[in-house]
Design an enzyme around this catalytic site. Structure first.
Site, PDB file in Angstrom:
ATOM      1  N   ASP A   1     -11.992   7.126   6.781  1.00 48.02           N
ATOM      2  CA  ASP A   1     -10.835   6.080   7.326  1.00 48.02           C
ATOM      3  C   ASP A   1     -10.315   6.124   8.627  1.00 48.02           C
ATOM      4  OD1 ASP A   1      -9.174   3.591   6.908  1.00 48.02           O
ATOM      5  OD2 ASP A   1      -7.778   4.711   6.062  1.00 48.02           O
TER       6      ASP A   1
ATOM      7  N   ASP B   1     -10.020   4.327  11.377  1.00 49.62           N
ATOM      8  CA  ASP B   1      -9.695   2.882  11.843  1.00 49.62           C
ATOM      9  C   ASP B   1      -9.902   2.791  13.247  1.00 49.62           C
ATOM     10  OD1 ASP B   1      -7.702   1.703   9.900  1.00 49.62           O
ATOM     11  OD2 ASP B   1      -7.019   3.891   9.856  1.00 49.62           O
TER      12      ASP B   1
ATOM     13  N   HIS C   1     -11.218   1.970   3.306  1.00 52.87           N
ATOM     14  CA  HIS C   1     -10.746   2.800   2.165  1.00 52.87           C
ATOM     15  C   HIS C   1     -11.509   2.980   0.877  1.00 52.87           C
ATOM     16  CE1 HIS C   1      -6.256   1.717   3.222  1.00 52.87           C
ATOM     17  NE2 HIS C   1      -6.801   2.386   4.142  1.00 52.87           N
TER      18      HIS C   1
ATOM     19  N   ASP D   1      -7.032  -3.911  10.928  1.00 55.41           N
ATOM     20  CA  ASP D   1      -6.354  -2.757  10.622  1.00 55.41           C
ATOM     21  C   ASP D   1      -6.955  -1.608  11.455  1.00 55.41           C
ATOM     22  OD1 ASP D   1      -4.568  -0.926   9.956  1.00 55.41           O
ATOM     23  OD2 ASP D   1      -5.100  -0.951   7.689  1.00 55.41           O
TER      24      ASP D   1
ATOM     25  N   TRP E   1       0.874  -1.343  -0.052  1.00 54.48           N
ATOM     26  CA  TRP E   1       0.150   0.130  -0.125  1.00 54.48           C
ATOM     27  C   TRP E   1       1.010   1.229   0.093  1.00 54.48           C
ATOM     28  CZ3 TRP E   1      -0.252   3.956   3.652  1.00 54.48           C
ATOM     29  CH2 TRP E   1      -1.140   4.907   3.206  1.00 54.48           C
TER      30      TRP E   1
ATOM     31  N   GLU F   1      -3.434  -2.810  -2.319  1.00 57.29           N
ATOM     32  CA  GLU F   1      -4.215  -2.410  -1.412  1.00 57.29           C
ATOM     33  C   GLU F   1      -4.605  -0.967  -1.863  1.00 57.29           C
ATOM     34  OE1 GLU F   1      -5.297  -1.186   3.218  1.00 57.29           O
ATOM     35  OE2 GLU F   1      -3.398  -2.194   2.512  1.00 57.29           O
TER      36      GLU F   1
ATOM     37  N   HIS G   1      -8.801  -6.239   5.132  1.00 58.52           N
ATOM     38  CA  HIS G   1      -8.387  -5.311   6.229  1.00 58.52           C
ATOM     39  C   HIS G   1      -9.750  -5.083   6.940  1.00 58.52           C
ATOM     40  CE1 HIS G   1      -3.982  -4.198   5.428  1.00 58.52           C
ATOM     41  NE2 HIS G   1      -4.024  -5.504   5.431  1.00 58.52           N
TER      42      HIS G   1
ATOM     43  N   LYS H   1      -7.232   2.566  -2.015  1.00 55.42           N
ATOM     44  CA  LYS H   1      -7.666   3.914  -0.972  1.00 55.42           C
ATOM     45  C   LYS H   1      -8.318   4.789  -2.021  1.00 55.42           C
ATOM     46  CE  LYS H   1      -6.711   6.105   3.504  1.00 55.42           C
ATOM     47  NZ  LYS H   1      -5.637   6.348   4.293  1.00 55.42           N
TER      48      LYS H   1
ATOM     49  N   ASP I   1      -9.816  -2.941   2.282  1.00 55.10           N
ATOM     50  CA  ASP I   1      -9.643  -2.346   3.557  1.00 55.10           C
ATOM     51  C   ASP I   1     -11.134  -1.801   3.888  1.00 55.10           C
ATOM     52  OD1 ASP I   1      -9.387  -0.362   5.550  1.00 55.10           O
ATOM     53  OD2 ASP I   1      -7.424  -0.904   5.737  1.00 55.10           O
TER      54      ASP I   1
END
Length: 420
Positions: A294, A296, A262, A326, A185, A226, A286, A228, A259
């Protein structure tokens, strides 16, 4: 307590058996699932190679809860504590900046020897390792570009770093006998609207082609890419978009990483799995929890987590899907964050495995949508909690919230004495 757990489990087992669900087999199946727990929750994505480097790449960790790991030994100690509270045998996901070495080494010069202590530790605890090149928080990524950088020398630095990372990942797989997924990524993108969208993507493609030119044994190592949708500092344009990496991954037989944070804030990844599974070599997930962006956040038992689990189980995708977490939250106890996220992910998979999938599928094929809806709703209140409690006890980890007392004690004895 043990007698009560067993009695509750037996009652649940009989109830599920009415619909042909063997809970004993379900628990055996769940025990085979390995989730890759991300190391960077333990120290706020600082790593050990360049700890004084400002965190960049659109990554933000908020909070200053005491006790963050400062060394590789401390991080491993914290990981061990977390795993002692999580049922099953799993994996650890490492970033390149977590090299455990006294040697001053640049990212493009990393070698397997710099991670030998991690491999030794993983062997001792029966864990697998996954890996990621760290294409952020470095002076050569300060302008927001790495593998698509217009400067060929800077671009080559990051290409060489990713090549070195693949060799480290292959070393993990060979030493541990568990396939290592090395995920690429990069944060490359523009804050404002670019004139040239094609040029950076062409450079990224060429960089990836060079990185992946050497074939590695898929039994020990798999590559993933990956995407985003945007990030801090790349709000208007991200080079490695979903469309870019989906095309690249399909064309080059790479795992495609989805993800949960993302994509567009209103977009979910659960609905993408059935389509991607038809064409992709494999999938890397993820699991995260985006809040408005994003962000997290720690994974909770929300609708999207349950939908992801159901898609994986209903369509028998666990064999081709690599599941990792993640998130990074420094506002709460970091070990508790790991435990909450991991237990919720496993619990969601259990709930999906306890669903009468074939009965629901037959009702759907018969256009009996009444039965489909009724059963889906009724099973939401079936006693999966009794099955989960029994599984935790059988795996030798605390049942229900009893794990929190252990985390609190560890915080007092270990985390609270660490200096900032």
């Amino acid at each position: 307590m043990e007698a009560k757990l067993t009695a509750s489990y037996q009652a649940a087992k009989e109830l599920y058996a009415i619909h042909g669900i063997d809970t004993d087999k379900v628990l055996d199946r769940l025990a085979q699932v390995k989730v890759s727990m991300h190391c960077w929750q333990g120290d706020d994505v600082r790593g050990f190679l360049n700890r004084d480097q400002e965190l960049t790449g659109g990554i933000a960790v908020t909070g200053n809860y005491p006790g963050a790991a400062r060394t590789a030994d401390e991080l491993r100690q914290d990981l061990e504590k977390a795993f002692s509270l999580i049922p099953g045998k799993h994996k650890v996901n490492l970033h390149a900046i977590y090299a455990d070495t006294d040697e001053r080494v640049e990212l493009d010069q990393l070698e397997p020897k710099h991670f030998a202590n991690w491999v030794k530790w993983a062997k001792e605890h029966g864990l697998g390792l996954d890996f990621n090149p760290t294409c952020f928080s470095h002076e050569k990524s300060a302008d927001g570009f790495t593998l698509s950088h217009p400067d060929p020398q800077i671009r080559q630095f990051w290409i060489d770093h990713c090549k070195a990372s693949r060799k480290i990942g292959a070393y993990f797989g060979q030493e541990l006998g568990q396939t290592c997924v090395t995920n690429v990524w990069v944060p490359d993108g523009f804050k404002d609207i670019p004139v040239d969208r094609l040029g950076p993507r062409r450079r990224l493609k060429e960089s990836l082609d060079e990185i992946f030119a050497e074939r590695l044994d898929p039994a020990s190592h798999l590559d993933a890419v990956e995407s985003k949708v945007f990030g801090i500092g790349s709000e208007s344009y991200v080079v490695g978009s979903h469309e870019f990496y989906m095309g690249y991954g399909l064309q080059n037989n790479k795992l495609i990483c989805l993800d949960a944070g993302h994509f567009h804030p209103t977009e979910t990844i659960s609905g993408k799995l059935s389509s991607l599974a038809l064409f992709a070599e494999g999938i890397l997930l993820h699991i995260s929890r985006p809040v408005r962006w994003d962000s997290d956040h720690v994974v909770i038992m929300d609708d999207e987590l349950l939908d992801i689990a159901c898609e994986l189980v209903r369509h028998d995708l666990l064999a081709k899907t690599h599941i990792g977490l993640d998130f990074f939250d420094a506002s709460i106890n970091r070990i508790a964050a790991w435990v909450i996220g991991m237990r919720n992910t496993l619990k969601a998979l259990l709930r999906a495995m306890l669903e009468p999938t074939e009965l629901l599928r037959q009702a759907e094929l018969a256009k009996d949508y009444t039965t489909r809806l009724a059963l889906l709703e009724e099973f939401k209140s079936y006693p999966y909690g009794a099955v989960w409690d029994y599984y935790c006890a059988r795996q030798g980890v605390p049942v229900r919230e009893a794990w929190l007392d252990e985390v609190k004690a560890y915080e007092q004895e270990v985390l609270s004495v660490r200096e900032v």
